[in-house]
Motif scaffolding. Structure first.
Motif, PDB file in Angstrom:
ATOM      1  N   PHE A 273       0.841  -1.204   0.000  1.00  0.00           N
ATOM      2  CA  PHE A 273       0.000   0.000   0.000  1.00  0.00           C
ATOM      3  C   PHE A 273       0.876   1.254   0.000  1.00  0.00           C
ATOM      4  O   PHE A 273       0.648   2.194  -0.765  1.00  0.00           O
ATOM      5  CB  PHE A 273      -0.896   0.022   1.242  1.00  0.00           C
ATOM      6  CG  PHE A 273      -2.257  -0.570   1.052  1.00  0.00           C
ATOM      7  CD1 PHE A 273      -3.191   0.030   0.210  1.00  0.00           C
ATOM      8  CD2 PHE A 273      -2.633  -1.714   1.738  1.00  0.00           C
ATOM      9  CE1 PHE A 273      -4.457  -0.497   0.048  1.00  0.00           C
ATOM     10  CE2 PHE A 273      -3.903  -2.256   1.583  1.00  0.00           C
ATOM     11  CZ  PHE A 273      -4.819  -1.645   0.740  1.00  0.00           C
ATOM     12  N   ASP A 274       1.871   1.259   0.877  1.00  0.00           N
ATOM     13  CA  ASP A 274       2.745   2.418   1.025  1.00  0.00           C
ATOM     14  C   ASP A 274       3.445   2.752  -0.295  1.00  0.00           C
ATOM     15  O   ASP A 274       3.475   3.914  -0.725  1.00  0.00           O
ATOM     16  CB  ASP A 274       3.777   2.110   2.114  1.00  0.00           C
ATOM     17  CG  ASP A 274       4.524   3.335   2.580  1.00  0.00           C
ATOM     18  OD1 ASP A 274       3.900   4.404   2.692  1.00  0.00           O
ATOM     19  OD2 ASP A 274       5.740   3.225   2.851  1.00  0.00           O
ATOM     20  N   ASP A 275       3.962   1.728  -0.969  1.00  0.00           N
ATOM     21  CA  ASP A 275       4.645   1.953  -2.244  1.00  0.00           C
ATOM     22  C   ASP A 275       3.668   2.307  -3.355  1.00  0.00           C
ATOM     23  O   ASP A 275       3.960   3.174  -4.197  1.00  0.00           O
ATOM     24  CB  ASP A 275       5.440   0.705  -2.644  1.00  0.00           C
ATOM     25  CG  ASP A 275       6.742   0.574  -1.865  1.00  0.00           C
ATOM     26  OD1 ASP A 275       7.274   1.607  -1.400  1.00  0.00           O
ATOM     27  OD2 ASP A 275       7.227  -0.563  -1.719  1.00  0.00           O
ATOM     28  N   ALA A 276       2.526   1.636  -3.392  1.00  0.00           N
ATOM     29  CA  ALA A 276       1.552   1.887  -4.466  1.00  0.00           C
ATOM     30  C   ALA A 276       1.078   3.333  -4.443  1.00  0.00           C
ATOM     31  O   ALA A 276       0.892   3.957  -5.497  1.00  0.00           O
ATOM     32  CB  ALA A 276       0.368   0.932  -4.338  1.00  0.00           C
ATOM     33  N   ILE A 277       0.870   3.876  -3.244  1.00  0.00           N
ATOM     34  CA  ILE A 277       0.453   5.278  -3.132  1.00  0.00           C
ATOM     35  C   ILE A 277       1.526   6.191  -3.718  1.00  0.00           C
ATOM     36  O   ILE A 277       1.232   7.116  -4.476  1.00  0.00           O
ATOM     37  CB  ILE A 277       0.174   5.630  -1.656  1.00  0.00           C
ATOM     38  CG1 ILE A 277      -1.061   4.874  -1.148  1.00  0.00           C
ATOM     39  CG2 ILE A 277      -0.028   7.135  -1.484  1.00  0.00           C
ATOM     40  CD1 ILE A 277      -1.245   4.938   0.358  1.00  0.00           C
ATOM     41  N   ALA A 278       2.792   5.900  -3.356  1.00  0.00           N
ATOM     42  CA  ALA A 278       3.892   6.725  -3.859  1.00  0.00           C
ATOM     43  C   ALA A 278       4.138   6.504  -5.346  1.00  0.00           C
ATOM     44  O   ALA A 278       4.542   7.429  -6.060  1.00  0.00           O
ATOM     45  CB  ALA A 278       5.167   6.430  -3.070  1.00  0.00           C
ATOM     46  N   ASP A 279       3.890   5.286  -5.821  1.00  0.00           N
ATOM     47  CA  ASP A 279       4.134   4.970  -7.237  1.00  0.00           C
ATOM     48  C   ASP A 279       3.189   5.712  -8.171  1.00  0.00           C
ATOM     49  O   ASP A 279       3.536   6.015  -9.306  1.00  0.00           O
ATOM     50  CB  ASP A 279       3.999   3.463  -7.475  1.00  0.00           C
ATOM     51  CG  ASP A 279       5.148   2.668  -6.882  1.00  0.00           C
ATOM     52  OD1 ASP A 279       6.166   3.281  -6.498  1.00  0.00           O
ATOM     53  OD2 ASP A 279       5.031   1.427  -6.806  1.00  0.00           O
ATOM     54  N   GLY A 280       1.948   5.953  -7.719  1.00  0.00           N
ATOM     55  CA  GLY A 280       1.002   6.687  -8.548  1.00  0.00           C
ATOM     56  C   GLY A 280      -0.095   5.852  -9.169  1.00  0.00           C
ATOM     57  O   GLY A 280      -0.628   6.217 -10.221  1.00  0.00           O
ATOM     58  N   VAL A 281      -0.486   4.740  -8.520  1.00  0.00           N
ATOM     59  CA  VAL A 281      -1.586   3.949  -9.072  1.00  0.00           C
ATOM     60  C   VAL A 281      -2.904   4.710  -8.927  1.00  0.00           C
ATOM     61  O   VAL A 281      -3.052   5.579  -8.066  1.00  0.00           O
ATOM     62  CB  VAL A 281      -1.707   2.567  -8.386  1.00  0.00           C
ATOM     63  CG1 VAL A 281      -0.426   1.777  -8.527  1.00  0.00           C
ATOM     64  CG2 VAL A 281      -2.111   2.706  -6.936  1.00  0.00           C
ATOM     65  N   ASP A 282      -3.855   4.383  -9.790  1.00  0.00           N
ATOM     66  CA  ASP A 282      -5.190   4.991  -9.736  1.00  0.00           C
ATOM     67  C   ASP A 282      -6.208   4.094  -9.039  1.00  0.00           C
ATOM     68  O   ASP A 282      -7.134   4.578  -8.388  1.00  0.00           O
ATOM     69  CB  ASP A 282      -5.693   5.288 -11.151  1.00  0.00           C
ATOM     70  CG  ASP A 282      -4.801   6.263 -11.877  1.00  0.00           C
ATOM     71  OD1 ASP A 282      -4.682   7.410 -11.415  1.00  0.00           O
ATOM     72  OD2 ASP A 282      -4.196   5.875 -12.893  1.00  0.00           O
ATOM     73  N   VAL A 283      -6.034   2.786  -9.228  1.00  0.00           N
ATOM     74  CA  VAL A 283      -6.965   1.797  -8.679  1.00  0.00           C
ATOM     75  C   VAL A 283      -6.145   0.681  -8.056  1.00  0.00           C
ATOM     76  O   VAL A 283      -5.124   0.267  -8.607  1.00  0.00           O
ATOM     77  CB  VAL A 283      -7.881   1.204  -9.779  1.00  0.00           C
ATOM     78  CG1 VAL A 283      -8.856   0.192  -9.197  1.00  0.00           C
ATOM     79  CG2 VAL A 283      -8.617   2.299 -10.530  1.00  0.00           C
ATOM     80  N   LEU A 284      -6.590   0.178  -6.906  1.00  0.00           N
ATOM     81  CA  LEU A 284      -5.969  -0.994  -6.287  1.00  0.00           C
ATOM     82  C   LEU A 284      -6.994  -2.111  -6.199  1.00  0.00           C
ATOM     83  O   LEU A 284      -8.101  -1.915  -5.699  1.00  0.00           O
ATOM     84  CB  LEU A 284      -5.435  -0.665  -4.896  1.00  0.00           C
ATOM     85  CG  LEU A 284      -4.054   0.003  -4.847  1.00  0.00           C
ATOM     86  CD1 LEU A 284      -3.748   0.482  -3.432  1.00  0.00           C
ATOM     87  CD2 LEU A 284      -2.972  -0.942  -5.327  1.00  0.00           C
ATOM     88  N   SER A 285      -6.610  -3.293  -6.690  1.00  0.00           N
ATOM     89  CA  SER A 285      -7.467  -4.476  -6.645  1.00  0.00           C
ATOM     90  C   SER A 285      -6.844  -5.468  -5.670  1.00  0.00           C
ATOM     91  O   SER A 285      -5.706  -5.896  -5.850  1.00  0.00           O
ATOM     92  CB  SER A 285      -7.581  -5.096  -8.040  1.00  0.00           C
ATOM     93  OG  SER A 285      -8.386  -6.247  -8.023  1.00  0.00           O
TER      94      SER A 285
END
Length: 780
Positions: A273-285
């Motif tokens: 979660f921490d990395d995905a937020i910083a990476d710039g994803v729009d949607v998380l499944s």
């Protein structure tokens, strides 16, 4: 004398060694350490990731004095603050006393919630779209671009990058807003990523190798459902043939491997979660969840924590509801900032029929269901035996145990070379294990008579197997009892499409109400999750490969794990179509445009035949076309969720620590209570304890997102018997200046004997759009 002294010396040495052993054992017991997650809420806006890591190390060092124990397993420093470390109970307790710490808890291990589906959804959309975008427009060039440059992140078991579902043919380079990376491993490097698969990270150091590559299959399957490229001539070894495609084939995919050989640890989930937020994803499944018998509170649930901070950054989070149905109260991932997804069937079934020997050419056919590759031939020429007739002479053998093919009750000689009929229920040994044991005893085929009808077609790759429900088995047993030498065959699987009724709620799909708060309706939405064809690792060692076949690269899987990425794909399309929308607006569009009818144009049912309710499907079956243009949305921001936390029971200081959205002057209202949760601006309404309070008023606010500058919506209410439901006002007139309008709903008990759940719908319409909200009223 020397002998006695020698004895005393040896005795003393033994005593010394024993004492040292017991001391080391006691020390070992004292030093027992588990991985703990230390959650510290929002990261201060001015704090850099490096500063936060140093803060985490300082806190750890203040408690853990020995150097070898000071290493952080994970430091959460992008979307929120916290860390994971190996601690003793005493150390964890000491850290929990720190004023900057919200919660400390043992690292939980979560479980995975484990084509035609998109074509079926398109057909369903044409029944009653409610949108100006027609179903047939989904095949034109405009719709094919929907989702372009939208990034879907998946927390799962990794990915098999060579799958054709992740081809980037025809895709353009991503605009410069992606901060992610592709991890390197001995079986994975940056060249495995492309313009479709733009990121791949792994958080499983205990796995060998520690790599984003998917050796399970689950992550490859869910990724291709959500955003896989269209692949023609796809099938599972000839079964379910057609074009396999994701819900948002133009979207980009980023994979975060958080599940490995020993499950999905909460510390890895939070790191992703921490990395995905910083990476710039729009949607998380996220097709992962905990256990219904041990549900943590929101501040100790890694998925609830990570998703809260993701939604704060306007990342849409979609989670599976769980596979613990049809029990009530079994739904997981219940936080109101999460889109929670139930599973349904589609209009395809897999028939594997039984042919019984008749007279002349009049062989009798009995409908069966399974996925197999039978080589028994199309004519009934094989001996058939019922388990009870193959009973052994042992003292432990009974008619009951033999009829269920208990291995201790069967005579191997009576089984060898025959098709075996077994009764089977949930208390018996797993069907795939039973079949394998019967095969080892020499059976050439198996017919399972299930006590309960099952919408899932199980797969049997190396022996012909079919399944029939108990209520349909009379003809089979009548035939067996009518002849001394029953003869039959099992036909190979064929795919039947346009099957009715569909969709139906899958029996395994977890049900509401939420056990954390009955004033939020969960699940939110339903989507296909039964026998879904999607990408799979190309591994020669896979047990899913039929004898003599090469890996197909596709597989059929069932679970809310499969329904979750369907909604993630829809959400990616909506976000691409409406890039400025909030995560809650996207959820609203999905929920308020949902379908309540099956392809018989009747109300949705479960696959057991009963009428389905919002506790089964939330707002209904997703309508991916109408969701692009919902007309109105129920919007909610981070502060709405802060008020939810107030009403749920958290205090002001804790909430200010959790969220940067809490303003300096933010205070929980003095009248905060769980009853007020019902007024969260949610696309559905849930009210508990109406039998006690007799009357309840809730409010909602709608935002006009349609193209019209002036438009009027009129309300209609579908009310259950026993409750009076009144909406004020009955008309909402939106103008250029009035894009947001509110209304109130009053629920009043007419029948004092109300003791169960009641369901209804509130629908706003302008003649083009239908904006529908389910509501549930509970007496408790």
């Amino acid at each position: 004398m020397f002998g006695s002294m020698k004895f005393l010396l040896i005795s003393n040495i033994v005593t010394l060694f024993l004492a040292l052993f017991l001391l080391s054992l006691a020390n070992g017991m004292e030093e027992k350490k588990d991985v703990y997650i230390v959650y510290m809420g929002a990261a201060a806006p001015a704090s850099s990731p490096e500063t936060l890591t140093q803060t985490h190390l300082q806190l750890l060092t203040s408690v853990v004095k020995r150097q070898e124990h000071q290493k952080l397993i994970h430091s959460y420093k992008h979307g929120f603050s916290g860390f994971a470390a190996r601690l003793s109970k005493e150390e964890a307790l000491a850290i929990s006393q720190n004023q900057d710490v919200i919660s400390v808890f043992v690292d939980p291990v979560y479980q995975l919630h484990t084509t035609r589906s998109w074509d079926f959804l398109q057909l369903q959309s044409s029944l009653k779209s409610g949108s100006t975008l027609r179903a047939n427009e989904t095949d034109n060039g405009l719709f094919s671009k929907v989702g372009e440059d939208t990034i879907i992140g998946l927390l799962d078991t990794g990915i098999w990058p060579e799958s054709p579902s992740f081809s980037d043919k025809g895709m353009r380079p991503l605009k410069k807003r992606w901060n992610g990376k592709c991890d390197k491993a001995n079986d994975f490097n940056s060249s495995n990523c492309n313009m479709k698969l733009i990121g791949a990270r792994s958080y499983k150091p205990d796995d060998n190798p520690n790599s984003p590559r998917d050796y399970d299959g689950h992550g490859t399957h869910t990724s291709s459902i959500a955003g896989g490229a269209a692949v023609s001539d796809a099938s599972y070894y000839g079964v379910a043939a057609g074009t396999a495609k994701g819900g948002s084939p133009a979207s980009r995919i980023a994979v975060y491997k958080v599940c490995g050989n020993f499950g999905c640890t909460g510390s890895s989930i939070l790191a992703a979660f921490d990395d995905a937020i910083a990476d710039g994803v729009d949607v998380l499944s996220i097709s992962i969840g905990g256990y219904i018998f041990d549900k943590p509170d929101f501040n100790k649930d890694p998925i609830a924590i990570g998703s809260f901070h993701a939604v704060e950054k306007n990342v849409i989070v979609v989670c599976s509801a769980g596979n613990d149905g049809p029990s009530t109260g079994s739904v997981l991932n219940e936080a109101p900032w999460i889109i929670t997804v139930a599973a349904t069937t589609i209009d395809r079934k897999f028939d594997s029929d039984i042919l019984l020997l008749g007279t002349g050419s009049n062989n009798k056919a009995i409908k069966g269901q399974a996925i197999n590759f039978s080589n028994l031939g199309k004519s009934p020429t094989h001996p058939l035996v019922y388990g009870r007739s193959a009973k052994s002479n042992s003292n432990s053998s009974t008619d009951q145990s033999a009829s269920h093919c208990d291995m201790q009750s069967l005579d191997e000689k009576k089984i060898k070379g025959k098709i075996v009929v077994c009764k089977h229920n949930d208390e018996d040994i797993r069907s795939d294990v039973l079949v394998e044991l019967l095969k080892d005893l020499g059976a050439i085929g198996v017919i399972l008579v299930n006590y309960q009808q099952n919408s899932v077609a199980s797969t049997y790759v190396d022996i012909p197997v079919t399944e029939i429900p108990l209520q349909a088995a009379d003809e089979l047993f009548t035939y067996i009892n009518s002849t001394k030498k029953p003869i039959a065959t099992i036909l190979p699987t064929i795919s039947v499409t346009e099957y009715k009724p569909a969709p139906q709620i899958a029996y395994f799909s977890s049900r509401g109400p939420s056990s954390l708060t009955k004033n939020i309706l969960k699940p939110d939405i339903a989507a296909p999750g039964v026998n879904i064809l999607a990408g799979w690792p190309l591994r020669n060692s896979s047990s899913d490969i039929p004898p003599g076949k090469k890996p197909s690269g596709f597989n059929l899987q069932s679970g809310t794990s499969m329904s979750c990425p369907h909604i993630a794909g829809v959400a990616a399309n909506i976000k691409s179509w409406n890039p400025k929308w909030s995560a809650s607006a996207v959820r609203s569009a999905i929920m308020t445009t949902a379908i309540l009818m099956n392809n018989n144009k009747r109300q949705l049912t479960t696959d057991l035949g009963s009428t389905a309710t919002p506790y089964d499907f939330g707002a209904g079956e997703v309508n991916p076309i109408a969701a692009l243009q919902p007309g109105l949305v129920y919007d909610a921001g981070p502060e709405d969720y802060l008020l939810f936390l107030c009403n749920y029971g958290y205090n002001t200081s804790t909430i200010k620590s959790i969220s940067n959205s809490a303003l300096v002057g933010f205070e929980c209202p003095k009248n905060s209570s769980k009853d007020l949760i019902s007024s969260l601006n949610y696309p559905s309404i849930a009210i508990s304890n109406l039998h006690r309070i007799k009357k309840k008023i809730v409010s909602r606010t709608l935002t006009n997102v349609g193209a019209e500058e002036e438009i009027t919506y009129v309300v209609s209410v579908q009310s259950p018997v026993g409750v009076d439901v009144k909406v004020v006002p009955e008309k909402l007139q939106f103008t250029k200046k009035s894009k947001k309008l509110s209304y109130q709903v009053t629920f009043s008990v007419k029948d004092s004997s109300l003791t169960n759940e009641l369901f209804g719908w509130i629908t706003w319409s302008d003649g083009k759009h239908l904006v529908r909200s389910p509501y549930v009223i509970s007496s408790k």
